[in-house]
Design a protein around this motif. Structure first.
Motif, PDB file in Angstrom:
ATOM      1  N   GLY A 122     -14.566  18.658 -54.019  1.00 44.33           N
ATOM      2  CA  GLY A 122     -13.476  19.514 -53.569  1.00 44.33           C
ATOM      3  C   GLY A 122     -12.161  19.165 -54.231  1.00 44.33           C
ATOM      4  N   TYR A 123     -11.881  17.883 -54.366  1.00 40.41           N
ATOM      5  CA  TYR A 123     -10.648  17.430 -55.018  1.00 40.41           C
ATOM      6  C   TYR A 123     -10.660  17.829 -56.498  1.00 40.41           C
ATOM      7  N   GLU A 126     -10.128  21.687 -57.011  1.00 40.15           N
ATOM      8  CA  GLU A 126      -8.757  22.172 -56.868  1.00 40.15           C
ATOM      9  C   GLU A 126      -7.887  21.711 -58.024  1.00 40.15           C
ATOM     10  N   ARG A 174      -4.972  21.527 -50.335  1.00 40.37           N
ATOM     11  CA  ARG A 174      -4.605  22.630 -49.444  1.00 40.37           C
ATOM     12  C   ARG A 174      -5.567  22.725 -48.263  1.00 40.37           C
ATOM     13  N   ASP A 175      -6.833  22.445 -48.528  1.00 41.44           N
ATOM     14  CA  ASP A 175      -7.856  22.499 -47.497  1.00 41.44           C
ATOM     15  C   ASP A 175      -7.919  21.145 -46.783  1.00 41.44           C
ATOM     16  N   VAL A 176      -7.565  21.132 -45.505  1.00 37.16           N
ATOM     17  CA  VAL A 176      -7.517  19.874 -44.752  1.00 37.16           C
ATOM     18  C   VAL A 176      -8.888  19.207 -44.687  1.00 37.16           C
ATOM     19  N   THR A 177      -9.938  20.020 -44.540  1.00 36.27           N
ATOM     20  CA  THR A 177     -11.291  19.454 -44.474  1.00 36.27           C
ATOM     21  C   THR A 177     -11.654  18.752 -45.774  1.00 36.27           C
ATOM     22  N   GLU A 178     -11.325  19.390 -46.903  1.00 38.38           N
ATOM     23  CA  GLU A 178     -11.610  18.786 -48.205  1.00 38.38           C
ATOM     24  C   GLU A 178     -10.792  17.505 -48.393  1.00 38.38           C
ATOM     25  N   TRP A 179      -9.546  17.510 -47.916  1.00 35.65           N
ATOM     26  CA  TRP A 179      -8.697  16.332 -48.065  1.00 35.65           C
ATOM     27  C   TRP A 179      -9.220  15.184 -47.204  1.00 35.65           C
ATOM     28  N   ASP A 277     -10.236  18.393 -36.950  1.00 31.18           N
ATOM     29  CA  ASP A 277     -11.132  19.390 -37.545  1.00 31.18           C
ATOM     30  C   ASP A 277     -11.524  20.405 -36.464  1.00 31.18           C
TER      31      ASP A 277
END
Length: 280
Positions: A122-123, A126, A174-179, A277
């Motif tokens: 995910g990181y 992006e 931007r995506d909290v789950t991915e972070w 989450d």
């Protein structure tokens, strides 16, 4: 007019020749596509597409194939001809990757982004998309970056030290789950026996590497090289005087960083600060 061919019968069209050589080398090694994927860390279907000429993939994948087949720079040269643009993969970075595969120890400092060897899909997705990649090309680059992480796996994996500036850890996706997944992965990697992770707090102030992302590679024979990079390129340094000067700056900066234990706690605190989450 039909395509002219060499006496050997091999294609002179760069993309076709690239695919032909991939098929030939794999046949000579007597490995299946699945076995190739397992050994190099990429999905085997990628190699099938490359051998069919459906994709030429990324330089990271080709470099790994050159290493596996024992054909230094051969496939990479064909890859460059197939792309028609050598500027896509500069010579210095090409040499850096070759040296990285030989390194007996690696250490690193990140100013603003998590290093590729510690990124989650995910990181990486992006970050690479912000550089202009999209669609199939983006997914291929993400896959290639994930494949490079095999460098840190296995019993013979080299020791790796990374110092991450607090800025890199405060610049969230931007995506909290991915972070959340990225921070959790950093904690997981920090627990690996060959990985040492430290955080450089913002209050440490300016230092000799304040604007420089840098990698150091210790090669067999104890010779060390350095590679600095930014979003649009990088530079390899092999001269002892220059490398030693950067190492002194690195050592001074490391003295300002938190200990590995404190660094782990810092990342865990950052995880606690994230919004809950909604799926849980």
């Amino acid at each position: 007019m039909p395509q002219r061919r060499l006496v050997s019968g091999r294609s002179q069209e760069p993309r076709q020749r690239f695919a032909e050589e991939l098929r030939r080398l794999r046949a000579e090694r007597r490995v299946s596509l699945r076995q190739l994927g397992e050994r190099l860390g990429w999905d085997w279907s990628l190699f099938g597409k490359m051998e069919k000429g459906e994709t030429i993939s990324s330089p990271e994948v080709v470099q790994a194939l050159d290493t596996f087949y024992g054909t230094p720079d051969f496939l990479m040269t064909l890859w460059e001809l197939a792309t028609g643009d050598k500027s896509q993969f500069k010579e210095r970075y090409r040499r850096y990757m070759k040296l990285e595969a030989e390194a007996v120890a690696l250490w690193h400092f990140a100013v603003s982004v998590v290093p590729g060897l510690l990124q989650t899909p995910g990181y990486a997705r992006e970050l690479l998309s912000l550089g202009g990649l999209k669609g199939k090309e983006l997914e291929q680059q993400v896959e290639a970056r994930m494949g490079r992480k095999t460098l840190l796996e296995g019993e013979d994996a080299p020791p790796f030290r990374t110092i991450l500036s607090e800025m890199a850890l405060r610049t969230a996706l931007r995506d909290v789950t991915e972070w959340r997944e990225q921070l959790e992965y950093l904690v997981e990697m920090a627990d690996q026996p060959n990985v040492t992770l430290q955080v450089l707090p913002q209050e440490a102030g300016l230092h000799g590497l304040s604007s420089t992302d840098v990698w150091f590679l210790r090669l067999p024979g104890w010779h060390t090289v350095a590679y600095t990079e930014h979003g649009y390129g990088g530079e390899l340094f092999e001269e002892n005087a220059v490398v030693e000067r950067m190492q002194r700056a690195y050592d001074a900066m490391r003295d300002l960083a938190l200990s590995p234990t404190e660094s782990r706690k810092t990342i865990l605190c950052m995880l606690e600060e994230l919004p809950c989450d909604p799926s849980t």
